[in-house]
Design a protein around this motif. Structure first.
Motif, short mmCIF file in Angstrom:
data_model
loop_
_atom_site.label_atom_id
_atom_site.label_comp_id
_atom_site.label_asym_id
_atom_site.label_seq_id
_atom_site.Cartn_x
_atom_site.Cartn_y
_atom_site.Cartn_z
N PRO A 155 -84.31 -12.61 -12.50
CA PRO A 155 -85.36 -12.96 -13.45
C PRO A 155 -85.84 -11.70 -14.15
O PRO A 155 -85.69 -10.58 -13.63
N GLY A 156 -86.45 -11.85 -15.31
CA GLY A 156 -86.91 -10.68 -16.04
C GLY A 156 -85.73 -9.88 -16.56
O GLY A 156 -84.64 -10.40 -16.75
N ALA A 157 -85.96 -8.59 -16.79
CA ALA A 157 -84.89 -7.74 -17.32
C ALA A 157 -85.21 -6.29 -17.01
O ALA A 157 -86.38 -5.88 -17.00
N PHE A 158 -84.15 -5.51 -16.78
CA PHE A 158 -84.33 -4.08 -16.61
C PHE A 158 -84.48 -3.43 -17.99
O PHE A 158 -83.58 -3.53 -18.82
N ASP A 159 -85.62 -2.81 -18.22
CA ASP A 159 -85.91 -2.16 -19.50
C ASP A 159 -84.94 -1.00 -19.68
O ASP A 159 -84.91 -0.06 -18.88
N VAL A 197 -81.24 -15.93 -17.27
CA VAL A 197 -81.05 -16.95 -18.30
C VAL A 197 -79.96 -16.51 -19.29
O VAL A 197 -79.17 -17.33 -19.77
N ASN A 198 -79.89 -15.22 -19.58
CA ASN A 198 -78.80 -14.72 -20.42
C ASN A 198 -77.44 -15.03 -19.80
O ASN A 198 -76.48 -15.36 -20.49
N LEU A 199 -77.36 -14.91 -18.47
CA LEU A 199 -76.09 -15.19 -17.80
C LEU A 199 -75.76 -16.68 -17.85
O LEU A 199 -74.58 -17.05 -17.95
N GLY A 232 -74.90 -14.21 -33.79
CA GLY A 232 -73.66 -13.58 -34.22
C GLY A 232 -72.69 -13.37 -33.08
O GLY A 232 -71.90 -12.43 -33.09
N GLY A 233 -72.75 -14.25 -32.08
CA GLY A 233 -71.84 -14.16 -30.95
C GLY A 233 -72.26 -13.22 -29.86
O GLY A 233 -71.58 -13.10 -28.84
N ARG A 234 -73.38 -12.52 -30.02
CA ARG A 234 -73.83 -11.52 -29.04
C ARG A 234 -75.21 -11.88 -28.50
O ARG A 234 -76.06 -12.40 -29.23
N LEU A 235 -75.43 -11.58 -27.24
CA LEU A 235 -76.76 -11.75 -26.66
C LEU A 235 -77.74 -10.81 -27.34
O LEU A 235 -77.47 -9.62 -27.51
N HIS A 236 -78.88 -11.35 -27.71
CA HIS A 236 -79.97 -10.52 -28.24
C HIS A 236 -80.98 -10.30 -27.12
O HIS A 236 -81.61 -11.24 -26.65
N ARG A 237 -81.10 -9.04 -26.67
CA ARG A 237 -81.93 -8.72 -25.51
C ARG A 237 -83.31 -8.19 -25.89
O ARG A 237 -84.23 -8.23 -25.08
N GLY A 242 -86.80 -7.98 -23.19
CA GLY A 242 -87.65 -9.15 -23.01
C GLY A 242 -87.45 -10.26 -24.02
O GLY A 242 -88.23 -11.23 -24.02
N ALA A 243 -86.42 -10.18 -24.86
CA ALA A 243 -86.17 -11.28 -25.78
C ALA A 243 -85.89 -12.56 -24.99
O ALA A 243 -85.11 -12.55 -24.05
#
Length: 404
Positions: A155-159, A197-199, A232-237, A242-243
């Motif tokens: 969960p969350g994200a590493f900055d 969630v990105n995964l 555009g086919g890429r994850l926007h982080r 935190g996106a």
């Protein structure tokens, strides 16, 4: 020195491109004959034979049998060598770590679940990560050194600016400023970290409902309400990773939450998160309310409401759909995606009845009208996305035949 240079257009580079194209075809189609590979790649029979000989010598393909049922002599069938490389994925929640190892073809060969109750220090987290990985490696009959790459979903994200975990105060032990360095020291393979969630979105893009789509939003509702944005086919982080942390989004119909990181919640989470569903069921007089963790209770109630579809169950589904569409309206107004994928137990188990209600509500609340679909990857989507992400990088490394 033609044929030894790495310049585009030289024989060595062209061979590597053809080799990779053949390997990708074998991954997509399964075992193929030399003739079939030649037709699919546009290569002559002699060139296809040389290609397969190179790949076999490099340990990247194996002969798996012969074609049958056709006139003439049976042809040898070639397939990607499953043992050419292995990759691993971890799905981390406050309650447990799920680990899995897959061979280079994508087949899961070992899994392990490690319960992680209670508060933890960073050194404990490192041990738990290595224990979970080792459990999956052992189940696969491998050694830790056999794993080429590891992707960890949390969960969350590493900055990326600080290396510290953000947006996940409920994950104890993972916020140490030295954690990434300690994990790197403890593990012999490259390690990547990704938002859970990105995964799930990676899994849907590679294997599920978002295949063929370059612009989509995945809305997730399980432990928390979140989104993944693929543009555009890429994850926007985002700048801090935190996106998509849409649980913090202020929305109509919910009190304005201030100091959201301290509260670890926001308006959209309060309005349409999993924890709101049992409360709504009680208010509507639905009985009995199942017992257990609130995420499981919420998913069971949504599934029951979708199955029954009348009376208070219909009202629960409609109210839930309106809450979901309220937050989605802001997302699609800004992003204008082609597709919205509903994922996570509290969304996917509502099935078509919930999807149709959210679609109808969203079309009234937003000018942009993306198509809504229910996610196809139902079994451990975060873990599957971690494996897919690790496998993609592993294949790029191992299938680079110009380096062999």
């Amino acid at each position: 020195m033609a044929g030894t240079s790495g310049t585009p257009g030289t024989p060595r580079v062209l061979r590597a491109m053809n080799d990779r194209a053949a390997l990708d075809l074998l991954l997509e189609h399964g075992p193929l004959s030399r003739t079939r590979i030649g037709k699919l790649t546009g290569l002559s029979k002699p060139t296809a034979s040389q290609l397969l000989a190179r790949l076999e010598a490099a340990g990247l393909v194996v002969v798996t049998g012969t074609s049958e049922g056709r006139p003439g002599p049976n042809a040898q069938l070639y397939a990607v060598n499953p043992s050419a490389a292995y990759a691993a994925g971890l799905d981390v929640t406050p309650e447990r770590i799920l680990a899995a190892v897959a061979d280079v073809t994508g087949r899961t060969v070992g899994e392990y679940e490690l319960p992680t109750p209670g508060r933890r220090a960073a050194h404990t987290v490192v041990r738990q990560v290595t224990d979970a990985l080792d459990g999956a490696v052992k189940a696969a009959g491998l050694a830790r050194a056999d794993v080429q790459r590891l992707v960890i979903g949390t969960p969350g994200a590493f900055d990326p600016n600080t290396g510290r975990l953000r947006y996940a105060s409920h994950l104890p032990g993972w916020h140490s400023p030295t954690l990434l360095d300690e994990l790197a020291a403890a593990l012999p393979m490259p390690v990547e970290y990704e938002n859970d969630v990105n995964l799930a979105a990676v899994a849907e893009q590679r294997l599920g409902a978002a295949r063929g789509h370059d612009d989509f939003v995945l809305l997730w509702n399980e432990g928390g309400l979140g989104a993944a944005l693929v543009l555009g086919g890429r994850l926007h982080r985002g700048w801090t990773g935190g996106a998509g942390e849409v649980g913090f989004l202020p929305v109509p119909g919910a009190p304005l939450v201030r100091h959201v990181t301290k509260a670890n919640s926001g308006g959209y989470q309060e309005l349409a998160g999993s924890q709101a569903i049992p409360k709504l069921a009680r208010e509507l007089g639905i009985r009995p309310i199942p017992t257990g963790p609130y995420t499981e209770v919420a998913a069971a109630l949504v599934e029951q409401a979708a199955d029954i579809g009348t009376g208070p169950h219909r009202e629960l589904l409609k109210t839930y759909a309106t809450g979901l569409a309220t937050g989605l309206a802001s997302l699609v107004s800004v992003l204008d995606p082609e597709l919205v994928v509903l994922s996570g137990a509290s969304l996917s188990r509502g099935g078509e009845p919930l999807r149709a209600l959210v679609q109808a509500e969203l079309e009234e609340l937003a000018a942009s009208r993306p198509r809504l679909v229910v996610g196809d990857v139902h079994e451990q989507p975060v873990l599957r996305g971690a494996l897919e992400s690790a496998l993609a990088a592993t294949r790029d490394e191992v299938f680079d035949t110009s380096a062999h």
